[in-house]
Enzyme design. Structure first.
Site, PDB file in Angstrom:
ATOM      1  N   TRP A 178      35.368  -4.545   8.884  1.00  0.00           N
ATOM      2  CA  TRP A 178      36.754  -4.264   9.225  1.00  0.00           C
ATOM      3  C   TRP A 178      37.633  -4.695   8.049  1.00  0.00           C
ATOM      4  O   TRP A 178      37.412  -5.778   7.485  1.00  0.00           O
ATOM      5  CB  TRP A 178      37.211  -5.013  10.483  1.00  0.00           C
ATOM      6  N   GLU A 219      34.824  -0.472  11.486  1.00  0.00           N
ATOM      7  CA  GLU A 219      35.740  -0.685  12.618  1.00  0.00           C
ATOM      8  C   GLU A 219      37.141  -0.219  12.249  1.00  0.00           C
ATOM      9  O   GLU A 219      37.741  -0.721  11.303  1.00  0.00           O
ATOM     10  CB  GLU A 219      35.759  -2.182  12.964  1.00  0.00           C
ATOM     11  N   LYS A 221      41.313   0.746  13.189  1.00  0.00           N
ATOM     12  CA  LYS A 221      42.402   0.022  13.832  1.00  0.00           C
ATOM     13  C   LYS A 221      43.647   0.890  13.845  1.00  0.00           C
ATOM     14  O   LYS A 221      43.796   1.792  13.029  1.00  0.00           O
ATOM     15  CB  LYS A 221      42.626  -1.271  13.059  1.00  0.00           C
ATOM     16  N   ASP A 252      36.713  -1.380  18.925  1.00  0.00           N
ATOM     17  CA  ASP A 252      37.368  -2.615  19.377  1.00  0.00           C
ATOM     18  C   ASP A 252      38.379  -2.213  20.442  1.00  0.00           C
ATOM     19  O   ASP A 252      39.223  -1.340  20.206  1.00  0.00           O
ATOM     20  CB  ASP A 252      38.053  -3.289  18.175  1.00  0.00           C
ATOM     21  N   HIS A 255      42.105  -1.758  19.572  1.00  0.00           N
ATOM     22  CA  HIS A 255      42.483  -1.016  18.374  1.00  0.00           C
ATOM     23  C   HIS A 255      42.925   0.418  18.586  1.00  0.00           C
ATOM     24  O   HIS A 255      42.855   1.237  17.686  1.00  0.00           O
ATOM     25  CB  HIS A 255      41.325  -1.042  17.375  1.00  0.00           C
ATOM     26  N   HIS A 279      33.709  -4.429  20.087  1.00  0.00           N
ATOM     27  CA  HIS A 279      34.428  -5.702  20.108  1.00  0.00           C
ATOM     28  C   HIS A 279      35.227  -5.685  21.393  1.00  0.00           C
ATOM     29  O   HIS A 279      36.230  -4.975  21.491  1.00  0.00           O
ATOM     30  CB  HIS A 279      35.387  -5.821  18.919  1.00  0.00           C
ATOM     31  N   ASP A 287      47.331  -5.350  19.578  1.00  0.00           N
ATOM     32  CA  ASP A 287      45.986  -5.911  19.393  1.00  0.00           C
ATOM     33  C   ASP A 287      46.063  -7.435  19.400  1.00  0.00           C
ATOM     34  O   ASP A 287      45.800  -8.083  18.401  1.00  0.00           O
ATOM     35  CB  ASP A 287      45.435  -5.387  18.051  1.00  0.00           C
ATOM     36  N   ASP A 289      44.404  -9.730  21.034  1.00  0.00           N
ATOM     37  CA  ASP A 289      43.162 -10.486  21.159  1.00  0.00           C
ATOM     38  C   ASP A 289      43.229 -11.613  22.177  1.00  0.00           C
ATOM     39  O   ASP A 289      42.811 -12.727  21.916  1.00  0.00           O
ATOM     40  CB  ASP A 289      42.687 -10.981  19.786  1.00  0.00           C
ATOM     41  N   ASP A 319      35.557 -10.334  20.794  1.00  0.00           N
ATOM     42  CA  ASP A 319      36.494 -10.561  19.684  1.00  0.00           C
ATOM     43  C   ASP A 319      37.871 -10.903  20.229  1.00  0.00           C
ATOM     44  O   ASP A 319      38.719 -10.026  20.355  1.00  0.00           O
ATOM     45  CB  ASP A 319      36.558  -9.297  18.789  1.00  0.00           C
TER      46      ASP A 319
HETATM   47  C1  RNT Z   1      40.861  -7.233  13.532  1.00  0.00           C
HETATM   48  C2  RNT Z   1      39.508  -6.837  13.949  1.00  0.00           C
HETATM   49  C3  RNT Z   1      38.400  -7.699  13.447  1.00  0.00           C
HETATM   50  C4  RNT Z   1      38.705  -9.179  13.584  1.00  0.00           C
HETATM   51  C5  RNT Z   1      37.498 -10.072  13.432  1.00  0.00           C
HETATM   52  C6  RNT Z   1      37.877 -11.485  13.172  1.00  0.00           C
HETATM   53  O1  RNT Z   1      41.853  -6.494  14.093  1.00  0.00           O
HETATM   54  O2  RNT Z   1      39.440  -6.736  15.325  1.00  0.00           O
HETATM   55  O3  RNT Z   1      37.233  -7.356  14.070  1.00  0.00           O
HETATM   56  O4  RNT Z   1      39.310  -9.485  14.793  1.00  0.00           O
HETATM   57  O5  RNT Z   1      36.637  -9.574  12.497  1.00  0.00           O
HETATM   58 ZN    ZN Z   2      37.503  -6.421  16.154  1.00  0.00          ZN
END
Ligand code: RNT
Ligand code: ZN
Length: 409
Positions: A178, A219, A221, A252, A255, A279, A287, A289, A319
């Site tokens: 990523w 990955e 985003k 993810d 994302h 993720h 995003d 998290d 994640d």
């Molecule tokens: C960031 C991505 C990525 C990170 C990690 C720490 O937007 O999701 O995967 O969160 O690699």
């Molecule tokens: Zn991620």
């Protein structure tokens, strides 16, 4: 309570015993970075950058490898099922300051030892953020060739480390790339950065490894904080790249546009890709998290994995990073919720539901889907924990650990 539940599920044609066994065999890769706010072990690691952010200042962050490993030992003791551990390159244990493009496989031997002691396997991620060469938000797509080359060397080093780990542990190691690359304000040229990224990836993947040891993924985003107007590595870019080059796309769940659902993307990707790495995270308005909760989208992600018979092809990873609450509690809560979602998905008469769909019996399908929601899932979950000798009432133990260990840091 379990016996009663078992009988109730049986009446629906659901075999709880089979579900308990199957659930325990599906690997979930825990992310190491919930323990230290993605700081890593580099001496002057200043925390996450590049459009990702950990918010909160709860005491007790792991400050070094011993603290992080101790916390991981503790966290793993509360999580049922088959576990893996996902590392980032900044968690290299090299004993001295080491440039990102100079990390080596041996710097991860202590992690391999840790993993072997716990009977788990490792996954890997190059770290293309939190670094002076990523300070302007560009890495593999940077117009400056020397900066691009630095990151190409880093990712190449990471792939060789992942392949080494995969070979040592006898289980393919996911290497997920990523990058934060993007712009805060509208770009003049949207194409050139993407062509540079494509060419940088081609250079990276020109090195071939045995697929038994490494699974390559990219990955995408939507945007990052401070990089709102343009993202180089979009979903279209990476799906095209991965399809053309025979690698995989990691999805993810934070994302995408808020109305897009990863649960629906998984089966679309399964139609074309060998593996679908995930993720799993919880996005609140962006995003963000947040810790994964036992709510609809995570249940649907698990449903789609199980109903597609794709437990071997969807690589479940977590994640999220919350520093506003006890980090151990955050870690355990999210990981247990992933497990709950898998068990919940296994406790459904999948064949019957599919048959109703194909027969066009949408009334019965809807009714059944709703009735299933109130079956005594909790009793089966507690049985699952008991069989694996995992505490049901775990939080008081975490509170004690906070008093004894975390607050002393
Ligand atoms: C960031 C991505 C990525 C990170 C990690 C720490 O937007 O999701 O995967 O969160 O690699
Ligand atoms: Zn991620």
């Amino acid at each position: 309570m379990y016996e009663t539940a078992r009988t109730k599920y049986q009446a629906w044609g659901i075999d709880t015993e089979g579900a308990l066994k199957k659930c325990a065999a599906i690997p979930v890769s825990l992310h190491c970075w919930q323990g230290d706010d993605i700081m890593g072990f580099e001496q002057n690691g200043g925390g996450a950058s590049g459009g990702i952010q950990t918010t909160g200042n709860y005491p007790g962050r792991a400050r070094n490898k011993d603290e992080l490993m101790a916390d991981l030992d503790f966290v793993y003791s509360f999580i049922p099922g088959k576990k893996r551990l996902s590392l980032h390159a900044i968690y290299a244990i090299s004993g001295k300051p080491t440039a990102r493009d100079a990390i080596e496989a041996r710097h991860f031997d202590p992690w391999l030892e840790w993993a072997a002691q716990h009977g788990i396997n490792l996954d890997f991620n190059p770290t293309l953020f939190s670094h002076p060469f990523a300070a302007d938000g560009l890495t593999l797509s940077h117009p400056d060739k020397s900066i691009r080359d630095f990151w190409i060397r880093h990712v190449k080093a990471c792939r060789s480390i992942a392949a080494y780990i995969g070979e040592k542990q006898g289980s393919a190691c996911l290497n997920n790339i990523w990058i934060p690359d993007g712009l805060k304000n509208p770009p003049a040229d949207r194409l050139s950065p993407r062509l540079r990224l494509r060419d940088a990836l081609d250079e990276i993947f020109s090195v071939k490894y045995d697929k038994r040891f490494i699974i390559d993924a990219v990955e995408s985003k939507l945007f990052g904080i401070g990089l709102e107007s343009y993202t180089v590595g979009t979903s279209e870019f990476y799906i095209g790249y991965a399809a053309a080059r025979g690698i995989n796309v990691l999805l993810d769940s934070g994302h995408y546009h808020p109305t897009e659902l990863v649960s629906d993307k998984i089966p679309s990707m399964l139609a074309f890709f060998e593996k679908v790495p995930l993720h799993v995270t919880r996005a609140v308005r962006w995003d963000s998290d947040h810790v994964v909760l036992f709510e609809d989208e995570i249940k649907e992600i698990a449903n789609t994995i199980i109903r597609s018979n794709a437990e071997d092809r969807v690589l479940i990873g977590l994640d999220y990073f919350d520093a506003s609450i006890n980090r151990i509690a955050a870690w355990v809560t999210g990981a247990r919720n992933m497990q709950k979602a898998l068990l919940n998905a296994l406790l459904a008469p999948c064949d019957e539901l599919k048959a109703l769909q194909d027969a066009g019996n949408y009334s019965k399908l809807l009714v059944m889907q709703e009735e299933l929601k109130t079956l005594p899932f909790g009793a089966v979950w507690e049985e699952y924990l008991a069989r694996q000798k995992i505490a049901v009432d775990w939080f008081p133990v975490v509170e004690q650990y906070e008093r004894d260990v975390l607050t002393k840091r």
